[in-house]
Motif scaffolding. Structure first.
Motif, PDB file in Angstrom:
ATOM      1  N   VAL A 154       0.833  -1.197   0.000  1.00  0.00           N
ATOM      2  CA  VAL A 154       0.000   0.000   0.000  1.00  0.00           C
ATOM      3  C   VAL A 154       0.868   1.247   0.000  1.00  0.00           C
TER       4      VAL A 154
ATOM      5  N   SER B  61       2.394   1.778  -3.402  1.00  0.00           N
ATOM      6  CA  SER B  61       1.390   2.250  -4.361  1.00  0.00           C
ATOM      7  C   SER B  61       1.114   3.729  -4.168  1.00  0.00           C
ATOM      8  N   VAL B  62       0.984   4.153  -2.912  1.00  0.00           N
ATOM      9  CA  VAL B  62       0.708   5.564  -2.623  1.00  0.00           C
ATOM     10  C   VAL B  62       1.865   6.434  -3.093  1.00  0.00           C
TER      11      VAL B  62
END
Length: 290
Positions: free
Chosen positions: A16, A19-20
């Motif tokens: 995550v 991805s951010v």
């Protein structure tokens, strides 16, 4: 087992976070063009690797193009050589006709000499017998070649076919001591016989009276007598005229018009009354409408 991947945040958290960060970097680069300089350096760093990766394919392409170009050049050269010798035969006859134009004005109503069939042959071998001047060419009965057939190069008469095989033929050169050609002087139409001297660069004219009008520089062309060689093709040029009154005849020497010592491509002619035979496709040349 304790590994570095089992320490810290879980794999899902790392995914995550990555991805951010990727989305943020894309937004920043799109809005502010933040990484343009970095991309330039990265492209410069990767370019040598790209060239190295493309090098084998480029080498193969260049080699293939070179081989194709060389093969095409060889084919074009052979085709142009054939066309050149065919056109040379035409030029030989046209030059003679032009020089005789004034003398033949009264005969303009006579039928024009018909075009002859012809093919190009290539030299295969030269007889190594010093007392005989013969060559072998790569045309034979399969192409309709026959004994006694006249042979030319791009300068003039070379000789005549004396033996014929299926795919090859033996040609007796005009310089051979056993060969003779009925000729005439282009300047005044005096008829003579040019015989071989046994030397590739010399012909002799025998039994010429001292009073005969013949001079150094006179061009000799085939007279057509004997029904072997067609009329009007260059045979040689007079180089020596010795009038020794102690001898019954003048001593006349000539040089062949054909380059007998450097033959490669030759032309075979078919007189109109010669036996007809098969000719290789693409090598025969016929008169328009024939």
């Amino acid at each position: 087992m304790d590994t570095i991947f089992s320490r810290g945040p879980s794999l899902n958290s790392r995914l995550v976070l990555a991805s951010v960060l990727s989305v943020l970097l894309i937004i920043l680069d799109g809005k502010l063009d933040t990484f343009s300089t970095v991309r330039v350096y990265l492209n410069s760093l990767v370019s040598p690797l790209q060239y190295m990766a493309n090098l084998p394919g480029e080498v193969l392409n260049q080699t293939a193009r070179a081989l194709t170009t060389q093969r095409q050049l060889l084919e074009d050269n052979a085709q142009l050589t054939r066309q050149n010798i065919l056109m040379s035969e035409e030029l030989q006859r046209f030059v003679v006709l032009e020089q005789e134009n004034e003398r033949l004005r009264t005969l303009l109503g006579s039928p024009v000499r018909p075009e002859v069939r012809k093919i190009v042959a290539e030299l295969m071998a030269v007889d190594n017998n010093p007392y005989s001047h013969q060559i072998v060419i790569n045309k034979g009965t399969l192409q309709g070649v026959f004994e006694g057939q006249p042979v030319l190069d791009d300068k003039g008469l070379v000789g005549q076919v004396m033996q014929v095989g299926t795919t090859t033929s033996r040609v007796l050169l005009i310089a051979d001591v056993t060969h003779a050609v009925p000729v005439r002087i282009l300047r005044n139409n005096v008829r003579l016989v040019a015989s071989g001297s046994g030397q590739l660069n010399r012909l002799v004219i025998n039994h010429v009276p001292h009073s005969t009008d013949i001079e150094p520089g006179d061009m000799l062309v085939s007279s057509g007598l004997g029904q072997v060689f067609p009329e009007g093709y260059p045979v040689g040029r007079i180089v020596d005229v010795i009038r020794d009154e102690t001898r019954p005849f003048a001593i006349i020497r000539a040089v062949p018009a054909a380059q007998l010592d450097r033959l490669k491509y030759l032309l075979l002619l078919w007189p109109q009354d010669a036996p007809q035979g098969p000719v290789e496709q693409g090598e025969a040349v016929n008169a328009p409408g024939s």
